[in-house]
Design a protein around this motif. Structure first.
Motif, mmCIF file in Angstrom:
data_model
loop_
_atom_site.group_PDB
_atom_site.id
_atom_site.type_symbol
_atom_site.label_atom_id
_atom_site.label_comp_id
_atom_site.label_asym_id
_atom_site.label_seq_id
_atom_site.Cartn_x
_atom_site.Cartn_y
_atom_site.Cartn_z
ATOM 1 N N ARG A 32 0.860 -0.662 -0.150
ATOM 2 C CA ARG A 32 -0.093 0.112 -0.231
ATOM 3 C C ARG A 32 0.909 1.128 0.227
ATOM 4 N NH1 ARG A 32 -3.423 -3.094 4.018
ATOM 5 N NH2 ARG A 32 -1.782 -1.408 6.000
ATOM 6 N N ALA A 33 1.954 1.738 0.641
ATOM 7 C CA ALA A 33 2.731 2.553 0.488
ATOM 8 C C ALA A 33 3.208 2.351 -0.888
ATOM 9 C CB ALA A 33 3.927 2.554 2.091
ATOM 10 N N GLY A 34 3.934 1.521 -1.548
ATOM 11 C CA GLY A 34 4.868 1.494 -2.233
ATOM 12 C C GLY A 34 6.155 1.364 -2.769
ATOM 13 N N GLN A 35 6.090 0.315 -1.166
ATOM 14 C CA GLN A 35 7.427 -0.270 -0.599
ATOM 15 C C GLN A 35 7.438 -1.672 0.074
ATOM 16 O OE1 GLN A 35 7.812 2.482 2.614
ATOM 17 N NE2 GLN A 35 9.840 4.351 1.791
ATOM 18 N N PRO A 36 6.914 -2.483 -1.893
ATOM 19 C CA PRO A 36 6.595 -3.649 -1.153
ATOM 20 C C PRO A 36 7.986 -4.234 -0.145
ATOM 21 C CG PRO A 36 7.475 -3.332 -3.417
ATOM 22 C CD PRO A 36 7.099 -2.345 -2.807
ATOM 23 N N ASN A 37 7.801 -5.945 0.187
ATOM 24 C CA ASN A 37 8.579 -6.429 1.435
ATOM 25 C C ASN A 37 8.634 -8.162 1.094
ATOM 26 O OD1 ASN A 37 6.927 -7.173 3.113
ATOM 27 N ND2 ASN A 37 6.436 -4.787 3.736
ATOM 28 N N ASP A 38 9.555 -8.821 1.535
ATOM 29 C CA ASP A 38 9.276 -9.761 1.313
ATOM 30 C C ASP A 38 9.272 -10.330 2.677
ATOM 31 O OD1 ASP A 38 9.663 -9.911 -1.639
ATOM 32 O OD2 ASP A 38 12.069 -10.129 -0.490
ATOM 33 N N ASN A 151 4.438 12.039 2.941
ATOM 34 C CA ASN A 151 3.466 12.347 2.962
ATOM 35 C C ASN A 151 2.367 11.921 3.889
ATOM 36 O OD1 ASN A 151 3.180 10.985 1.489
ATOM 37 N ND2 ASN A 151 1.905 12.287 0.521
ATOM 38 N N ARG A 152 2.649 10.036 4.277
ATOM 39 C CA ARG A 152 1.673 9.649 4.651
ATOM 40 C C ARG A 152 1.607 9.501 6.410
ATOM 41 N NH1 ARG A 152 -0.724 6.050 0.889
ATOM 42 N NH2 ARG A 152 0.685 5.489 -1.150
ATOM 43 N N LEU A 166 -9.876 2.394 16.414
ATOM 44 C CA LEU A 166 -9.982 3.133 15.258
ATOM 45 C C LEU A 166 -8.995 3.310 15.146
ATOM 46 C CD1 LEU A 166 -11.341 5.341 13.946
ATOM 47 C CD2 LEU A 166 -10.860 7.149 15.674
ATOM 48 N N THR A 167 -8.859 3.669 13.504
ATOM 49 C CA THR A 167 -7.700 3.124 11.719
ATOM 50 C C THR A 167 -8.020 4.340 11.601
ATOM 51 O OG1 THR A 167 -8.147 1.889 10.562
ATOM 52 C CG2 THR A 167 -7.195 1.164 12.886
ATOM 53 N N MET A 168 -6.935 5.356 11.226
ATOM 54 C CA MET A 168 -7.044 6.412 9.765
ATOM 55 C C MET A 168 -5.850 6.039 8.858
ATOM 56 S SD MET A 168 -8.955 9.842 10.752
ATOM 57 C CE MET A 168 -8.300 9.751 12.447
ATOM 58 N N ASP A 169 -5.994 6.141 7.539
ATOM 59 C CA ASP A 169 -5.245 6.268 7.143
ATOM 60 C C ASP A 169 -4.832 7.189 5.510
ATOM 61 O OD1 ASP A 169 -3.437 3.229 7.403
ATOM 62 O OD2 ASP A 169 -5.651 2.370 6.686
ATOM 63 N N ALA A 177 -5.237 16.847 4.410
ATOM 64 C CA ALA A 177 -5.527 15.604 4.564
ATOM 65 C C ALA A 177 -6.618 14.850 4.739
ATOM 66 C CB ALA A 177 -4.534 15.301 6.480
ATOM 67 N N THR A 178 -6.493 13.348 3.632
ATOM 68 C CA THR A 178 -7.168 13.198 2.656
ATOM 69 C C THR A 178 -7.300 11.204 2.770
ATOM 70 O OG1 THR A 178 -7.542 14.744 1.053
ATOM 71 C CG2 THR A 178 -8.827 12.612 1.282
ATOM 72 N N GLY A 179 -8.381 10.980 3.322
ATOM 73 C CA GLY A 179 -7.714 9.102 3.232
ATOM 74 C C GLY A 179 -9.407 8.698 3.885
ATOM 75 N N THR A 180 -8.751 7.657 4.775
ATOM 76 C CA THR A 180 -9.569 6.712 5.104
ATOM 77 C C THR A 180 -9.810 6.457 6.727
ATOM 78 O OG1 THR A 180 -8.515 5.028 4.713
ATOM 79 C CG2 THR A 180 -9.768 5.054 3.223
#
Length: 252
Positions: A32-38, A151-152, A166-169, A177-180
């Motif tokens: 999701r952050a554009g930083q894939p891991n294994d 910026n996340r 509660l969670t927000m991203d 600030a925009t998100g879910t």
């Protein structure tokens, strides 16, 4: 002998995740952050066994996103960052000031531009909603931990501040600030454990100490509702002692 990382294991169990589930969540957070891991089950086992004492930045950021806690609260110390990384080599790729972990005592100096301000810390979250079943308005209040990576922003409520996690991203663009958002209501509450989610947009005040805006989400009657939401800054520190201080009901 390696010292087991009981803190990370306790957090994982608190999330009701198996080691496979946790590894999958870490991979998904990286994607999701554009930083894939294994991340895989074996890596989680090494973390919990204490064999690996300092996850590389790409894993540290994903761990913080999954748990909503700073890496130091997950049994990893900043001092260990230069020792062992997942590939068995020295952790010289871990940079103390740029690894995505906000220094515990870091505070904005003067009035920097919003794009460069660090929002990490403890905030008070407050939103309002109308309950059609009770024909009245109510508010939801949580102390939340905000962690910033670029910026996340990942926002996670402290467990003792409410029975409804509660969670927000969020993504910050200038002063917006925009998100879910997602909230799992209390099983013994009025909404009996229902899970609600939706979108949110907040305006960041010039001081960087308050965000105000609106949430939007679905209702029980297949309608779309909205209401005010604000985040008010409390403390820049995310160390264990500070989190314990705010791990309570707001106003208590």
């Amino acid at each position: 002998m390696a010292t087991p990382n009981s803190a990370l294991r306790a957090v994982r169990l608190g999330l009701l995740m198996s080691q496979d589930d946790f590894a999958r969540a870490v991979r998904e957070a990286g994607a999701r952050a554009g930083q894939p891991n294994d991340a895989n089950k074996r890596l989680v086992q090494r973390w919990e066994a204490g064999t690996t004492t300092a996850p590389r930045p790409v894993y540290a950021r994903a761990l913080e996103a999954v748990t909503g806690l700073p890496i130091e609260s997950l049994g990893f110390s900043a001092a260990a960052a230069g020792q062992v990384s997942e590939d068995g080599h020295g952790g010289h790729d871990v940079e103390a000031s740029t690894n995505g972990i906000a220094p515990a005592a870091a505070k904005p100096q003067g009035e920097p531009q919003a794009a460069h301000r660090n929002y990490s810390g403890v905030w008070l979250s407050r939103y309002e909603y109308f309950s059609s079943g009770r024909d009245s308005s109510y508010s939801g209040r949580h102390y939340v931990v905000v962690l910033q990576h670029g910026n996340r922003l990942t926002v996670r409520s402290l467990p003792g501040s409410s029975d409804s996690p509660l969670t927000m991203d969020l993504e910050v663009d200038g002063h917006v600030a925009t998100g879910t958002w997602t909230e799992q209501t209390a099983t013994d509450g009025y909404y009996r454990g229902a899970r609600y989610h939706g979108a949110i947009q907040l305006l960041v005040e010039p001081t960087g100490r308050r965000m105000t805006g609106k949430w939007v989400g679905f209702g029980k009657e297949f309608d779309v509702n909205t209401g005010p939401w604000e985040l008010v800054f409390q403390d820049a520190s995310t160390n264990k002692a500070t989190l314990e201080t705010y791990n309570r009901r707001p106003g208590a």
